[in-house]
Scaffold this motif. Sequence first.
Motif, PDB file in Angstrom:
ATOM      1  N   TYR A  12       2.818  48.943  33.432  1.00 31.28           N
ATOM      2  CA  TYR A  12       3.310  47.556  33.438  1.00 31.28           C
ATOM      3  C   TYR A  12       4.814  47.555  33.648  1.00 31.28           C
ATOM      4  N   SER A  14       7.950  44.363  34.189  1.00 29.30           N
ATOM      5  CA  SER A  14       8.325  42.985  34.517  1.00 29.30           C
ATOM      6  C   SER A  14       9.847  42.871  34.528  1.00 29.30           C
ATOM      7  N   GLY A  16      12.329  39.950  33.600  1.00 27.76           N
ATOM      8  CA  GLY A  16      12.370  38.609  33.032  1.00 27.76           C
ATOM      9  C   GLY A  16      10.959  38.055  32.933  1.00 27.76           C
ATOM     10  N   ASP A  17      10.757  36.896  33.543  1.00 30.48           N
ATOM     11  CA  ASP A  17       9.432  36.273  33.477  1.00 30.48           C
ATOM     12  C   ASP A  17       8.510  36.740  34.595  1.00 30.48           C
ATOM     13  N   ASP A  58       7.640  49.282  31.378  1.00 29.03           N
ATOM     14  CA  ASP A  58       7.504  48.613  30.074  1.00 29.03           C
ATOM     15  C   ASP A  58       6.409  49.287  29.257  1.00 29.03           C
ATOM     16  N   GLU A  59       5.341  49.652  29.952  1.00 31.57           N
ATOM     17  CA  GLU A  59       4.208  50.318  29.297  1.00 31.57           C
ATOM     18  C   GLU A  59       3.547  51.217  30.316  1.00 31.57           C
TER      19      GLU A  59
ATOM     20  N   MET B   1       2.079  44.026  25.820  1.00 27.41           N
ATOM     21  CA  MET B   1       3.121  43.501  26.716  1.00 27.41           C
ATOM     22  C   MET B   1       4.410  43.223  25.941  1.00 27.41           C
ATOM     23  N   LYS B   2       5.553  43.292  26.668  1.00 23.97           N
ATOM     24  CA  LYS B   2       6.860  43.078  26.054  1.00 23.97           C
ATOM     25  C   LYS B   2       7.055  41.616  25.674  1.00 23.97           C
ATOM     26  N   LYS B   4       9.049  38.407  25.573  1.00 26.17           N
ATOM     27  CA  LYS B   4      10.136  37.952  26.447  1.00 26.17           C
ATOM     28  C   LYS B   4      10.919  36.779  25.865  1.00 26.17           C
ATOM     29  N   LYS B  10      19.071  32.102  25.822  1.00 26.30           N
ATOM     30  CA  LYS B  10      19.117  32.966  27.002  1.00 26.30           C
ATOM     31  C   LYS B  10      20.564  33.363  27.329  1.00 26.30           C
TER      32      LYS B  10
END
Lengths: 249, 261
Positions: A12, A14, A16-17, A58-59, B1-2, B4, B10
């Motif tokens: 994984y 990413s 940010g979003d 990330d993973e 998952m991270k 966020k 921000k």
Amino acid sequence: MRESVIEIRNLYKSFGDNDVLRGVDLDLYKGENLVVLGKSGSGKSVLIKILVQLLKQDEGYIKILGKDLSKLNLRELNQLRLKIGFAFQASALYDSMTVRENLEFPLTRNVKNLSRKEIDYKVERLLDSVGLPNTINQMPSELSGGQKKRIGVARTLILNPEIMFYDEPTAGLDPITCIDINNLINQVREEYKTSSIVITHDLTCAKVTGDRMAVLVKGQFKAVGSFEDVFENASDPNIKSFYDYNFIK
Amino acid sequence: MKDKRPVLSKKLDNFFRGLADAFAFVKRFFQEVWFPPYEFKEILRQCYEIGYRSLPLISLTGFIIGIVFTNQSRPSLAEFGATSWLPALISIAVVRALGPLVTALIAAGKVGSSIGAELGSMKVTEQIDAMEVSAINPFKYLVITRTLATTFMIPVLVMYTDFVALMGSFINVNQNELVSLSTFFVQVFESISFLDIFSSVIKSLVFGFTIGIVGCYKGYNSTKGTEGVGQAANSSVVMSMFLIFIEELLALQIVNAIRYA
């Protein structure tokens, strides 16, 4: 059973979003050319940058040449990096150095006690093998796009890598030069016995250089197999449109 | 998952992350500078680029400062019949403040922007990544060499600027007050102390380090393609100048505390 030189599980990443890689699984087998295909921004380059740890995942679990990347310290990682060649999309030649200095730079810093004669021999032999012996004293700014790509590949080969990563090797080149680069990728595998990952969205390059294709769609591999398996009977609209566009249907 | 979600907001998260990155960059410099490989050849090349190639601009600026400052100070001193103090006044002003500050500001503009742009361009064209994947430490080869070169060369340039500014001042004084070179310099050296020169050198070392490390930090962390290269060059100059003024203010407090202790 075929020997894996790279194993990727549940990867994984990413920004940010933006979830770029969402649980990627992949194997690269010894001696094969694996082509990773996908649209721009689909995470192809991110994947190989994670494999040389220019980016951190990330993973996920990555094993290269039997080494688990998460367990390596910087010294061990650098030892592993010496066995991996990375040909960058824009060649990444050091623009303040001549072609000779570009090729010498990784060699003299990683291999100790080489004589001037040995260095010159290696540099000249590699330039010969990529077909550019006359560029040795030229600056990168004096080279064409195709020449830069070839010198970029020569620079990675100077350390005799076992694995090669090519990031968009034919991007921005004319069709004739693309054929030369595709032939060079196959020639490198034959001469240096490398296993390679080729990142591209050029299906001609994929068909000519690849033993297996892996299509990255929305951060996951939707299809992995031979060119025919993946494209000729594709049902996924993303893969089908990719094929249709490349071959102008 | 991270996860966020931002910790504060921000913007604040990004500010503190940037601050932490900058401190980590400086910390990495001090961790790595002591250990081989030392890249002497590259340090010398950078010293040449930073020092020798800045000489024409520094010479002209120093010379003009000497003449202008002498000319501007003369009327005030003449009111008290004290024009004979001009060499002393100019030497104190040049050695204590003007020389280091003007040289550092010029170097921030010329050298800082060039380091920021060069490293920024190397970053966006993946040359820094290419070093890293070849198991070469780009931080050592690019950042440490350039920062050491600015740290060593700015004090040299400052001493040179001091000398050129004093020569400019001498020409002006010689033309108007008919003072000889030896008389001028005797007065110059009588009015400046060891502390003045020592603090000027230390200050210049700090200014040089600031220019080098800021230029490298901005260039090394440049993003957004060619636009980012311009931003790296620009923000290197702005940030270096800002820090140089803060450092000048701090140095003044420290030196005055020592002088009047």
